[in-house]
Design an enzyme around this catalytic site. Structure first.
Site, PDB file in Angstrom:
ATOM      1  N   ASP A 188     -36.334 -23.389  16.371  1.00 53.91           N
ATOM      2  CA  ASP A 188     -35.005 -23.233  16.979  1.00 53.91           C
ATOM      3  C   ASP A 188     -35.116 -22.511  18.327  1.00 53.91           C
ATOM      4  O   ASP A 188     -34.490 -22.896  19.319  1.00 53.91           O
ATOM      5  CB  ASP A 188     -34.099 -22.447  16.010  1.00 53.91           C
ATOM      6  CG  ASP A 188     -32.640 -22.465  16.427  1.00 53.91           C
ATOM      7  OD1 ASP A 188     -32.241 -23.348  17.206  1.00 53.91           O
ATOM      8  OD2 ASP A 188     -31.881 -21.585  15.959  1.00 53.91           O
ATOM      9  N   ARG A 233     -22.061 -33.019  27.111  1.00 53.49           N
ATOM     10  CA  ARG A 233     -22.402 -31.656  26.665  1.00 53.49           C
ATOM     11  C   ARG A 233     -23.503 -31.650  25.620  1.00 53.49           C
ATOM     12  O   ARG A 233     -23.952 -30.588  25.196  1.00 53.49           O
ATOM     13  CB  ARG A 233     -21.138 -31.001  26.064  1.00 53.49           C
ATOM     14  CG  ARG A 233     -20.027 -30.732  27.078  1.00 53.49           C
ATOM     15  CD  ARG A 233     -18.786 -30.231  26.360  1.00 53.49           C
ATOM     16  NE  ARG A 233     -19.060 -29.039  25.598  1.00 53.49           N
ATOM     17  CZ  ARG A 233     -18.431 -28.722  24.459  1.00 53.49           C
ATOM     18  NH1 ARG A 233     -17.493 -29.501  23.967  1.00 53.49           N
ATOM     19  NH2 ARG A 233     -18.726 -27.612  23.826  1.00 53.49           N
ATOM     20  N   LYS A 234     -23.945 -32.822  25.178  1.00 55.48           N
ATOM     21  CA  LYS A 234     -24.926 -32.870  24.087  1.00 55.48           C
ATOM     22  C   LYS A 234     -26.353 -32.979  24.628  1.00 55.48           C
ATOM     23  O   LYS A 234     -26.638 -33.826  25.469  1.00 55.48           O
ATOM     24  CB  LYS A 234     -24.661 -34.083  23.180  1.00 55.48           C
ATOM     25  CG  LYS A 234     -23.335 -34.042  22.480  1.00 55.48           C
ATOM     26  CD  LYS A 234     -23.170 -35.304  21.647  1.00 55.48           C
ATOM     27  CE  LYS A 234     -21.715 -35.549  21.321  1.00 55.48           C
ATOM     28  NZ  LYS A 234     -21.490 -36.849  20.698  1.00 55.48           N
TER      29      LYS A 234
END
Ligand SMILES: CCCCCCCCCC(=O)SCCNC(=O)CCNC(=O)[C@H](O)C(C)(C)COP(=O)(O)OP(=O)(O)OC[C@H]1O[C@@H](n2cnc3c(N)ncnc32)[C@H](O)[C@@H]1OP(=O)(O)O
Length: 273
Positions: A188, A233-234
C-alpha cells in the site's frame, strides 16, 4: 547513577545506556545519538515524569527536542540492522540514481516531508497539526531492525516506485514469516507513493493482493509498483513482490487510488463526505 565515560557508541557524554558498546558498522553518529537519547529518556524520564530536572534540563523540553529531532531524521538510510543483501540492493539503486533515472525517496516520520513526491500543493494544504503529529504507520517503531526496514526509489519517467523491504521479527505472522498485513502495508505504501507522485493527494480505494509465497523474516524483497492507467480522478496501479534474485514471486497486487479535491485539506475533504 550515570557513567562519566561517555558512550563509545555515539560519543554522547554521560550516556548511561551503552557506555561500553562499540560503534555499529554503517551507523551514522547522529542516528546513534537519537537511539541513545531515546533509551535514556525511556529509562529515566519515563520513571520521573515531565517537569523533573536532569542535569539542569527539564525532561519535558528534552522530549520536545527529541520529537523534533526524530521528525527530521531520514529513516530510509542504511542502519546496522540491514543485511548484506539489503545493503547490496540499496547500493545498486543508489548507483542508478547517478544519471537521474531513479531518485531515492527519503522517509520521515510524516509523509508530507517527502519533497521528491508531487506534494507541493498538499504541503500547503497540510495543517500544522498534521505536519507535526502525523506518524507514518510503517515508521511506527523506533528500534532499528524489529519492524519495517525499507527504502524507496522512484523512476519518474516509468511512473514506477520500488521498495527494498526487510521485515523484522515484530512483523511475524506464521512462525518465521512476515504477517500478510505487514506485506499489505508495504505494498500500500509503495503503490501509494507511486500514486502520489502521479496524482498528488490520493487515498487507497481498493487494494487486491494475491499472496503466492510466504516472506521469511529478515529476508529482503523488492516491491515493484507502477501506474498502469489514469482515468480522471482514478489511478490504477499494479505491483509485484519478489525475492532479490527475482526467482520467487511472493505477492502480486492491483490497486485503485482516488485523487482527492486538490483545493481542500485532508480534514476538510473528510468532513465534507
Ligand atoms: C513514500 C511513502 C508513501 C506512503 C503512502 C501511504 C499511502 C497510504 C494510503 C492509505 O492507506 S489511505 C487509507 C485507506 N483508504 C481509506 O481509508 C479510503 C476510504 N475511502 C474514502 O475516503 C473514499 O471512498 C474515497 C476518498 C476513496 C473516494 O471517495 P470520493 O467521495 O472522493 O469519491 P467517489 O465515491 O465519488 O468515487 C469517485 C469514483 O471512484 C469510484 N470508486 C470509489 N471507490 C471505489 C472502489 N472502492 N472501487 C471501485 N471504484 C471506486 C467511484 O465509483 C467513482 O467512479 P465514477 O467517477 O466513475 O462514478
Amino acid at each position: 547513577m550515570f557513567s562519566k565515560r561517555g558512550c563509545s557508541h555515539c560519543t554522547f557524554q554521560n550516556c548511561p545506556v551503552r557506555p561500553y558498546a562499540k560503534r555499529k558498522p554503517n551507523t551514522k553518529q547522529a542516528d546513534c545519538i537519537y537511539d541513545c537519547l531515546d533509551l535514556w529518556l525511556v529509562k529515566w524520564a519515563g520513571l520521573l515524569g515531565d517537569g523533573h530536572q536532569l542535569h539542569g534540563i527539564s525532561t519535558f523540553s528534552f522530549q520536545t527536542w527529541l520529537s523534533q529531532a526524530r521528525q527530521s531524521k531520514d529513516y530510509a538510510l542504511p542502519n546496522s540492522s540491514w543485511s548484506q543483501g539489503m545493503m547490496d540492493l540499496y547500493s545498486r539503486f543508489l548507483e542508478m540514481c547517478k544519471d537521474g533515472t531513479w531518485k531515492r525517496i527519503p522517509s520521515y516520520t510524516w509523509l508530507y516531508r517527502s519533497t521528491q513526491l508531487n506534494l507541493k500543493k498538499s504541503l500547503k494544504l497540510t495543517s500544522e497539526k498534521e505536519r507535526k503529529e502525523t506518524r507514518l504507520f510503517p515508521r511506527n517503531m523506533d528500534t532499528e531492525g524489529v519492524g519495517f526496514e525499507y527504502a524507496m526509489f522512484l523512476n519518474p519517467s516509468e511512473k514506477r516506485m520500488v521498495c527494498l523491504f526487510q521485515p523484522g521479527p515484530y512483523l511475524e505472522g506464521h512462525p518465521g514469516f512476515a504477517h500478510g498485513g505487514s506485506t499489505a502495508t508495504i505494498i500500500d505504501s509503495t503503490i501509494g507513493g507511486c500514486a502520489i507522485f502521479v496524482a498528488g493527494r490520493v487515498m487507497t480505494a481498493n487494494l487486491s493482493i494475491n499472496y503466492r509465497n510466504p516472506i521469511p523474516l529478515g529476508s529482503v524483497v523488492l516491491v515493484d509498483s507502477k501506474v498502469d492507467q489514469v482515468e480522471g480522478r482514478k489511478v490504477f496501479l499494479s505491483c509485484q513482490v519478489r525475492s532479490i534474485d527475482g526467482q520467487t514471486l511472493h505477492a502480486e497486487a492491483t490497486a485503485l487510488f482516488i485523487r482527492l479535491d486538490s483545493t481542500k485539506s485532508l480534514q476538510q475533504q473528510m468532513s465534507s463526505q
